[in-house]
Design a protein around this motif. Structure first.
Motif: not given
Length: 225
Positions: A167-182
């Motif tokens: 819908t509306s031609g877009q989808i979001s992804l949530m990206c998370c890291s355990k490394n605070p410096d990445l």
């Protein structure tokens, strides 16, 4: 994108866990990374796998690959069982290819689930999850999910994919890291342009970076504490 963003953002991905995705599409893309030695698929519904093998053979081809281990079980149970495992038994990258947050799948968008993901990652691990929303619709849902993830992970970034079937031609992804410096928004490993053309129809190192660049108004809402 749900596959290549976290794998190229990780400096040395060896073990990948896919939760959901019984159609085999994510597995097919993970197998394009020769450095990944073990891929685990956790799918609760065997019928999804069997129908995909029958009707979506170009996607399901990865399901029988020797690097892939298929576990027919509940994703929450599998993650919970990993909680007390040694760091070397945990995963470098976890990909959550879930349904929309309605009914049983609603649990995949709650803090408890992301805590289980965190515990199943090794100390340098990355997780990416379907946000099942985009900035043009109910952006407050993205803000809420980002806040939930930020209670668990030190680095949380939203990226998006332009795809006409959503819908509306877009989808979001949530990206998370355990490394605070990445820096999740920058690939730490890159292929040549020729290799990208050979392997991917959508992903490239430039679109990796660009997918994290949000319009000013959307950035203000999503990252507002």
């Amino acid at each position: 994108m749900i596959t290549h963003v976290p794998i190229f953002a990780h400096p040395n991905p060896k073990k990948v866990l896919v939760i959901g995705g019984g159609d085999g599409g994510v597995l097919r893309e993970v197998l394009k990374h020769p450095d990944v030695s073990k891929i685990t698929l956790v799918e609760i519904d065997d019928l999804v796998i069997q129908l995909s093998k029958k009707y979506l053979p170009k996607m399901a081809v990865a399901l029988d690959n020797e690097r892939v281990e298929v576990k027919l079980m509940d994703g929450f149970k599998y993650l919970a069982d990993l909680k007390d495992s040694a760091d070397e038994e945990k995963y470098d990258v976890i990909i959550t290819d879930s349904s929309d947050p309605d009914g049983p799948a609603e649990a995949f968008f709650e803090q408890n689930y992301f805590e289980l993901l965190n515990n199943a990652l090794n100390k340098t691990g990355i997780v990416i999850s379907m946000a099942s929303e985009n900035m043009w619709l109910t952006i407050e849902n993205l803000q809420k999910l980002r806040r939930i993830c930020a209670k668990v992970f030190p680095v949380v970034k939203t990226c998006y994919v332009t795809i006409p079937t959503y819908t509306s031609g877009q989808i979001s992804l949530m990206c998370c890291s355990k490394n605070p410096d990445l820096k999740l928004n920058e690939p730490v490993r890159k292929l040549t342009k020729e290799e990208e053309l050979k392997n991917f129809k959508y992903y490239n190192s430039e679109i990796h970076k660009a997918s994290f660049v949000l319009p000013t108004w959307a950035n203000e809402i999503i990252y507002k504490d």
